[in-house]
Every structure is written in structure tokens, then in C-alpha cells.
Design a protein around this motif. Structure first.
Motif, PDB file in Angstrom:
ATOM      1  N   ASN A   1       0.811  -1.227   0.000  1.00  0.00           N
ATOM      2  CA  ASN A   1       0.000   0.000   0.000  1.00  0.00           C
ATOM      3  C   ASN A   1       0.839   1.269   0.000  1.00  0.00           C
ATOM      4  OD1 ASN A   1      -2.500  -1.259   0.018  1.00  0.00           O
ATOM      5  ND2 ASN A   1      -2.614  -1.322   2.248  1.00  0.00           N
ATOM      6  N   ASN A   2       2.167   1.120   0.092  1.00  0.00           N
ATOM      7  CA  ASN A   2       3.050   2.272   0.004  1.00  0.00           C
ATOM      8  C   ASN A   2       2.860   3.237   1.180  1.00  0.00           C
ATOM      9  OD1 ASN A   2       5.043   3.671  -1.234  1.00  0.00           O
ATOM     10  ND2 ASN A   2       3.827   4.355  -2.985  1.00  0.00           N
ATOM     11  N   CYS A   3       2.766   2.707   2.394  1.00  0.00           N
ATOM     12  CA  CYS A   3       2.621   3.555   3.580  1.00  0.00           C
ATOM     13  C   CYS A   3       3.955   3.647   4.319  1.00  0.00           C
ATOM     14  CB  CYS A   3       1.540   2.985   4.508  1.00  0.00           C
ATOM     15  SG  CYS A   3       1.386   3.951   6.054  1.00  0.00           S
ATOM     16  N   ASP A   4       4.653   4.763   4.147  1.00  0.00           N
ATOM     17  CA  ASP A   4       5.989   4.931   4.729  1.00  0.00           C
ATOM     18  C   ASP A   4       5.980   4.800   6.249  1.00  0.00           C
ATOM     19  OD1 ASP A   4       7.319   5.304   2.364  1.00  0.00           O
ATOM     20  OD2 ASP A   4       7.106   7.484   2.393  1.00  0.00           O
ATOM     21  N   TYR A   5       5.048   5.470   6.887  1.00  0.00           N
ATOM     22  CA  TYR A   5       5.014   5.435   8.353  1.00  0.00           C
ATOM     23  C   TYR A   5       4.850   3.995   8.854  1.00  0.00           C
ATOM     24  CZ  TYR A   5       4.036   6.206  13.200  1.00  0.00           C
ATOM     25  OH  TYR A   5       4.117   6.150  14.559  1.00  0.00           O
ATOM     26  N   CYS A   6       3.918   3.280   8.208  1.00  0.00           N
ATOM     27  CA  CYS A   6       3.602   1.918   8.658  1.00  0.00           C
ATOM     28  C   CYS A   6       4.760   0.975   8.390  1.00  0.00           C
ATOM     29  CB  CYS A   6       2.342   1.424   7.949  1.00  0.00           C
ATOM     30  SG  CYS A   6       1.025   2.659   7.940  1.00  0.00           S
ATOM     31  N   MET A   7       5.463   1.167   7.286  1.00  0.00           N
ATOM     32  CA  MET A   7       6.648   0.359   7.016  1.00  0.00           C
ATOM     33  C   MET A   7       7.672   0.588   8.127  1.00  0.00           C
ATOM     34  SD  MET A   7       6.935   1.079   2.901  1.00  0.00           S
ATOM     35  CE  MET A   7       8.685   0.670   2.812  1.00  0.00           C
ATOM     36  N   ALA A   8       7.880   1.846   8.486  1.00  0.00           N
ATOM     37  CA  ALA A   8       8.885   2.166   9.507  1.00  0.00           C
ATOM     38  C   ALA A   8       8.476   1.606  10.871  1.00  0.00           C
ATOM     39  CB  ALA A   8       9.078   3.680   9.594  1.00  0.00           C
ATOM     40  N   SER A   9       7.217   1.800  11.254  1.00  0.00           N
ATOM     41  CA  SER A   9       6.821   1.399  12.607  1.00  0.00           C
ATOM     42  C   SER A   9       6.757  -0.121  12.751  1.00  0.00           C
ATOM     43  CB  SER A   9       5.490   2.042  12.996  1.00  0.00           C
ATOM     44  OG  SER A   9       4.448   1.600  12.167  1.00  0.00           O
ATOM     45  N   HIS A  10       6.250  -0.811  11.741  1.00  0.00           N
ATOM     46  CA  HIS A  10       6.129  -2.269  11.882  1.00  0.00           C
ATOM     47  C   HIS A  10       7.446  -2.993  11.592  1.00  0.00           C
ATOM     48  CE1 HIS A  10       1.936  -2.394  13.006  1.00  0.00           C
ATOM     49  NE2 HIS A  10       1.767  -1.375  12.186  1.00  0.00           N
ATOM     50  N   THR A  11       8.345  -2.380  10.831  1.00  0.00           N
ATOM     51  CA  THR A  11       9.689  -2.951  10.705  1.00  0.00           C
ATOM     52  C   THR A  11      10.388  -2.866  12.061  1.00  0.00           C
ATOM     53  OG1 THR A  11       9.801  -2.278   8.393  1.00  0.00           O
ATOM     54  CG2 THR A  11      11.889  -2.814   9.455  1.00  0.00           C
ATOM     55  N   ALA A  12      10.231  -1.720  12.713  1.00  0.00           N
ATOM     56  CA  ALA A  12      10.796  -1.584  14.068  1.00  0.00           C
ATOM     57  C   ALA A  12      10.163  -2.604  15.016  1.00  0.00           C
ATOM     58  CB  ALA A  12      10.566  -0.159  14.578  1.00  0.00           C
ATOM     59  N   GLY A  13       8.855  -2.780  14.895  1.00  0.00           N
ATOM     60  CA  GLY A  13       8.158  -3.756  15.731  1.00  0.00           C
ATOM     61  C   GLY A  13       8.649  -5.178  15.492  1.00  0.00           C
ATOM     62  N   ALA A  14       8.867  -5.498  14.210  1.00  0.00           N
ATOM     63  CA  ALA A  14       9.348  -6.842  13.876  1.00  0.00           C
ATOM     64  C   ALA A  14      10.776  -7.044  14.382  1.00  0.00           C
ATOM     65  CB  ALA A  14       9.280  -7.066  12.364  1.00  0.00           C
ATOM     66  N   ARG A  15      11.611  -6.013  14.247  1.00  0.00           N
ATOM     67  CA  ARG A  15      12.983  -6.141  14.764  1.00  0.00           C
ATOM     68  C   ARG A  15      12.969  -6.349  16.281  1.00  0.00           C
ATOM     69  NH1 ARG A  15      15.031  -2.121  10.725  1.00  0.00           N
ATOM     70  NH2 ARG A  15      16.320  -3.364   9.311  1.00  0.00           N
ATOM     71  N   ALA A  16      12.099  -5.610  16.951  1.00  0.00           N
ATOM     72  CA  ALA A  16      12.006  -5.759  18.413  1.00  0.00           C
ATOM     73  C   ALA A  16      11.562  -7.169  18.802  1.00  0.00           C
ATOM     74  CB  ALA A  16      11.033  -4.721  18.979  1.00  0.00           C
ATOM     75  N   LYS A  17      10.869  -7.849  17.894  1.00  0.00           N
ATOM     76  CA  LYS A  17      10.413  -9.219  18.185  1.00  0.00           C
ATOM     77  C   LYS A  17      11.368 -10.258  17.617  1.00  0.00           C
ATOM     78  CE  LYS A  17       5.545  -7.980  18.573  1.00  0.00           C
ATOM     79  NZ  LYS A  17       5.738  -6.523  18.390  1.00  0.00           N
ATOM     80  N   GLY A  18      12.528  -9.825  17.158  1.00  0.00           N
ATOM     81  CA  GLY A  18      13.572 -10.778  16.781  1.00  0.00           C
ATOM     82  C   GLY A  18      13.818 -10.976  15.299  1.00  0.00           C
ATOM     83  N   MET A  19      13.154 -10.204  14.451  1.00  0.00           N
ATOM     84  CA  MET A  19      13.369 -10.367  13.011  1.00  0.00           C
ATOM     85  C   MET A  19      14.824 -10.090  12.641  1.00  0.00           C
ATOM     86  SD  MET A  19      11.673  -8.273   9.825  1.00  0.00           S
ATOM     87  CE  MET A  19      12.590  -6.779  10.317  1.00  0.00           C
ATOM     88  N   THR A  20      15.400 -10.966  11.820  1.00  0.00           N
ATOM     89  CA  THR A  20      16.775 -10.757  11.347  1.00  0.00           C
ATOM     90  C   THR A  20      16.756 -10.023  10.004  1.00  0.00           C
ATOM     91  OG1 THR A  20      16.799 -12.796  10.070  1.00  0.00           O
ATOM     92  CG2 THR A  20      17.441 -12.952  12.393  1.00  0.00           C
ATOM     93  N   GLU A  21      17.926  -9.529   9.598  1.00  0.00           N
ATOM     94  CA  GLU A  21      18.040  -8.875   8.296  1.00  0.00           C
ATOM     95  C   GLU A  21      17.743  -9.858   7.167  1.00  0.00           C
ATOM     96  OE1 GLU A  21      18.730  -5.208   7.973  1.00  0.00           O
ATOM     97  OE2 GLU A  21      17.836  -5.877   9.859  1.00  0.00           O
ATOM     98  N   ALA A  22      18.157 -11.103   7.340  1.00  0.00           N
ATOM     99  CA  ALA A  22      17.890 -12.119   6.312  1.00  0.00           C
ATOM    100  C   ALA A  22      16.385 -12.341   6.152  1.00  0.00           C
ATOM    101  CB  ALA A  22      18.583 -13.433   6.671  1.00  0.00           C
ATOM    102  N   GLN A  23      15.688 -12.300   7.271  1.00  0.00           N
ATOM    103  CA  GLN A  23      14.231 -12.467   7.197  1.00  0.00           C
ATOM    104  C   GLN A  23      13.574 -11.270   6.514  1.00  0.00           C
ATOM    105  OE1 GLN A  23      13.513 -13.293  11.415  1.00  0.00           O
ATOM    106  NE2 GLN A  23      12.980 -15.405  10.894  1.00  0.00           N
ATOM    107  N   LEU A  24      14.061 -10.073   6.804  1.00  0.00           N
ATOM    108  CA  LEU A  24      13.478  -8.881   6.183  1.00  0.00           C
ATOM    109  C   LEU A  24      13.699  -8.907   4.670  1.00  0.00           C
ATOM    110  CD1 LEU A  24      11.986  -6.226   6.610  1.00  0.00           C
ATOM    111  CD2 LEU A  24      14.186  -5.105   6.979  1.00  0.00           C
TER     112      LEU A  24
END
Lengths: 130, 130, 130, 130, 130, 130
Positions: free
Chosen positions: C75-98
Motif C-alpha cells: 500500500n506504500n505507507c511509509d510510516y507503517c513500514m517504519a513502525s512495523h519494521t521496528a516492531g518486527a525487529r524488536a520481536k527478533g526479526m533478522t536482516e535475512a528475514q526482512l
């Protein structure tokens, strides 16, 4: 996610970068490829498919760049609009053509919704054509 | 919302229908126009703008039909895909061209999202091109 | 529309802010909630539904963050990409997973349009599965 | 555009079909591949990239099917919803997981627009995370 | 995923169904709610937020139904177009209003893309307004 | 593509600019029109259709501005959000109305996807209404 430069790339990524440079006769790959290099499998597949499809084929390369610009506007992708507009200009697109392209993009996005809104049934003549 | 046939149309709507038939050398207008006739102001404006833009111009008519098909696929408009594919075929589009068009549409929708995902900054070279 | 800070908020808004802070164990709510506080009914409903769905459930919280990122890119939502990427990283997402997530997002956006373009009929096997 | 069956396919297309069947341990390829076979270059590239990305990797295969379903709903692709829901079920997805997935898709599509509407600036904390 | 009827529903789901019926003064809930009942948490949250927002408020209920129809056309959701068009008619929408609504939807989808295509900078006057 | 100012415009473009200024009682046209003037045929058609539809009609002008804002948020068009929010404010929109509008936009984008996800069949009652 940082862009990956040629000097920092793995041999696998370098091979794709080198093929892009040789195919397009450019000194460096553009930012899209440097970022996509973070996922080497996609770098290889995206480049492979673009190389196969976007060159000379059933449609001429300029037409394909124009289609790319039209979709990028519809999807609101700034980077893609910039890169494929540059690509179309390099292949000879005039300003008059770009303006007319924008007009078609606007009209198609309008009539797409009007057709949905009125739930227009497909004409018999179109069915036999397909 | 029912489609409006020529015989049931107001003089204002009939004038547009007649212009479509004369311009396109067809015996009847297609379903899109019969539905849009429920809003005569839009019927007139949409036809007027399509007539001005989709004929010969800076881009050839087949190229513009292909762009229309590409956007209609991206927006998922069944009617528009059917009508403009028929339009493109009438202007000489081959099956090989249609297949290649689909390929470009698929690739553009993929790379549009990859460019967004990686937040790829626009290359300096593209900026000077614009 | 200005963001609303805790000290300037009504008791109703403060109660939601306090619940967000307690649930997430953070010192302040992020900008999204401060802006949404301009419509206290939605603040309460959006927070209530996210609290109910995004925590532990049938799917694990990281998987749900990844899905959120995938849709936000589409959907091209910059804010949501930033906030949920941060959320995923906080829950353990690795760079390879991203990177792999980005690949899936690109591929799905491509094959979605190819399936539409070819008007592929749903396989019988999929129908019985549903 | 007709689907192409194995018996009518060129050796090039047959090789891809055979690889799909061997990789997925199925007796026939599904309709998507039979239609895409009209453009053998894309058949090869799409299959190659799906084979590389959708199997075991940084994310588990079920998670990737769920992401595919989420994007297909967002883009309104009926075929893709059906095929990847079937794929997710085959990989163990429960009804409770599918319902929760739908919930996340709904919420993300809502908050994507709320973030855009309020023009929420990205939090400093998210920037350092990226 | 099967729809859930009142007689087969849990007490939790029945309570929401009963509130919908009482609020809207209808004998049965429509299909949307029967399907959403497969995820009782979302059933409760979606109904709660629609009840809070779609009734009398800062905007009159008919205006809000019209906005719903406009977005549903833009997103190509057949069910939502049907249900909210019915809702708007029940609140007094005339055929002339529906036709004019369709016109606005078409125009907005056109000018949205033209503004993107030309990368039109926001006027100073609009900035001070916001 | 540069914006075209009144003093540099052709007589054809000036006539449209003058009509916009007279109709809207403003001293200068906004940036959208100055950019669109690069394609004089579209300038004339877009202005003509907006003039016909967006003024007093079956729907009041404020309602139509609100619908425009709702679609512009859904499509993520920053310029259009800014210009039509300004237009709505000039026609009397309150902050409470804007907040409620945002709420409706969020909800519609959520329920559009939930209806797709569950493949909800259209209720018989809605069919007779249409």
C-alpha cells in the motif's frame, strides 16, 4: 538496509552487477540494484527477467518503458517513475509523448472506476475477441 | 442502474452516441457508454477526452491501448481489460505482444514494491534527466 | 492536525495512552496514537482491536508484524513500514528475514497481476480446499 | 489465451513443468503455470524465483504462504487467494490462523490509511531502528 | 469459511448479532457479519467501531455511506459496493446523487494520478490551510 | 516538466486559466493546473469535467470535496489530500468532520478487505435494491 557497492559485493553479486553494466553499457549500476543486492537471489532473478523481457522482443523497448512508467504512476512509486522516465528518454521519448502518456494514465484510472461503479457487463463482441 | 439504448436516449446523449459511432465506424456503442449515459455530463466529458487523446497523436493508438490494458490489469478492472484488449487486437496487437505486455505488467508491479521496500533513493542521474 | 500529548489529553484519551504504555512497556506512545487521538472514538477502537489481535494468538506476534510490513509495502505507507519494521525487529526479526520478506512481497505483487491478466480459472483442487 | 497442457508444450515449457511437478511432488501443475506457459520466458523466471524464495529459508514456508495470502487479499486477486490459501492449508495452517490472518489484513489496511490521512511523521525511534 | 447463523452462534457472537439487529432495526444481520463471526474478536471490534462512527455525528449518515461507496469502488470491492449502495438508498440517496458520486470517483482517481505523474508541489496556500 | 505560468501560456491555455480564476474567484490557478497545462487537451478536459461536476448539483459541493479527500487518502496522493482538504475547509468543513472522515476512510479500507477475504456473497436484499 544499506546499498551494496561493487567493491564490497560477493562474487555472486558482482557477477550480476557486471552483467548489468555490460548489457546496458553503463559504468555503474543504479541504486535499485545496489539495494536489491541485499537479497542476492532476487537480484539475480529480477535482473534475469528484466534482461529477458525489456530488451528487443515482440514490443519495442520504448513501448515497454512507457508501460513501466504508466504502472509506476498508478502505483505511486517515485523511484520507478524517475528511473523508467529516464529510461524512456534515453530511448527517444519526447516531452509530447510523456504528456500524452500521463493523459492516458489519468483516463484509464478514471474509466477503470467508472466501469466498476456501473458494473458494466462485458460486451459479447469483446468475449469473442478473447 | 440500467444501460440506456439509443432509442431511449435524450437528444444530448444521442449526439454523443452518434459521434462515437461515426468516429469509430461502429453500428452501436459498447456497454460502457450505455451505462455512462446515466450521467450525461460525464458521458460527454469522458468521450471528449478519449476522442482527443486516444486517436493518432504523439504516441500511436496501439501503444495507448497497450498502456490502457496494463493499467486495467494493475487495477483489476475486468471490463476494461476485455474492452481494451479487444481494442488493441483491432489495431494489430499480436498474441506475442500481449504475452510480453503481461510480462512487463508483472515485472513492474514487482519492482515497484521492491523499490518501496528498500526505500531506494533516486539516482542523481535520474534527477538531471527530469 | 496536531498530535496530542499526554499532558494535553482528555481523561478518555489518557486512559488509552496509559493502556498502550502499560501493555507495551514503553514510556511514551508513538506518533500514530498521538495523531489518532484527534478522533478519540477511533483511538479507542483501533487500539482495542490491535491489542486483541496483534499479541499472542493463533499466529505468533512476529509473523503478524511481518504481515503488517508486507501490506504496508504493498500500500506504500511509509510510516507503517517504519513502525512495523521496528516492531518486527524488536520481536527478533533478522536482516535475512526482512530481505526474504521483501522478496515475497515483490513476487506476490507480480503473480497477483499475472493471474489477473491471464484470467486464470481457480483449480478444482483449490475449491475443495476452501 | 488458452492454458497449455504438458502434452502440447514445447520442450522448454515441459522442462519447467517437470521441475514444478518434481519439486512439489504433484501429478500436474496448476492452472497458473499452464496459462503462464504462453510466455515461456516468464514461466521460467517466475518459477525460478518462487522455487528459490518460497521454500525453506530465513522464513519458514508457512509464514511465506500467509504473507502471500495477505497481499492477495489486499490486491483483490481471487485466484491467488484460492491457491495460496490451499498452499497454506497444505503446510498446516489452521482455521484459527486463517481468521487471525484476515483480522491482521483488515487492521493493516485501516491503519495504513489513517497514518496517511494524519500525515504522521516517522518517530525518531523508528529511524534509528532502520 | 462458512457463515455463522444466529442459532449456531456462541453467546458472545449472539450478543453482537442482537445489538446489530436492535440498532439497525432489522430481523437478521447481513452476510458480512455472519462471515466475520468466524473471528469473534473482529466481529465485536468492527461492529463497535462502525456503530460509533457511522451513525449521527459530525457528518450526516448519508454522507458517510456515500464516502463508503466511493472507497469501495476505488478498491473494487463488489460486496461493499452493493451493501453500502443499499445503505445509502435506505438513507434517501437518489439516482442522480449516485450518478454524480460515480462521476466524482472517476475524476478523483484520474486527478490523483495526474498529480503524481507531474509531481505537482503542494501550493503554499494549502500548507497554511493545514 | 515545468509548470506553465499565465504570462508564458498559449492563448488556449490562458483561456482555461482565466475561466478557472473567474469561476473560483481566485487571483491565480494552483500548481496542479500549471503543470497540467503541459498537455493543453487534458487541461481543458479535466477543468471542463471538474467545473461540470464539482459545483452545485445533486450532491452539495462540500460532500463532493469530502469524497475527493477520502479517495486521495485511499490512493495515497499527497497533493490531492492537501488541495481538497483546503477546498473542503473553504466550504465550511470543521475539524470534527475531518476527523470523522478519516475514521470512515480507515473503516472502509478495513471492511473492503474483510469482505474480500471471506468472499462474502452479496445478500439477496442488496440485489433487489440495485
Amino acid at each position: 538496509m544499506r546499498p551494496i557497492e561493487h567493491k564490497d559485493a560477493t562474487p555472486e553479486v558482482r557477477a550480476v552487477f557486471d552483467d548489468i553494466k555490460a548489457t546496458r553499457k553503463v559504468e555503474d549500476v543504479n541504486n535499485f540494484w545496489k539495494h536489491l543486492a541485499n537479497e542476492p537471489r532476487m537480484l539475480e532473478h529480477v535482473w534475469g527477467s528484466l534482461k529477458a523481457i525489456m530488451g528487443p522482443g515482440a514490443l519495442d523497448p520504448l513501448t515497454k518503458e512507457l508501460i513501466y512508467v504508466a504502472i509506476s504512476i498508478t502505483n505511486n512509486c517515485d523511484y520507478c517513475m524517475a528511473s523508467h522516465t529516464a529510461g524512456a528518454r534515453a530511448k527517444g521519448m519526447t516531452e509530447a509523448q510523456l504528456n500524452e502518456l500521463y493523459a492516458v494514465v489519468g483516463l484509464a484510472n478514471m474509466t477503470n472506476r467508472l466501469a466498476n461503479a456501473y458494473r458494466v457487463p462485458v460486451d459479447e463482441a469483446f468475449k469473442t475477441d478473447q
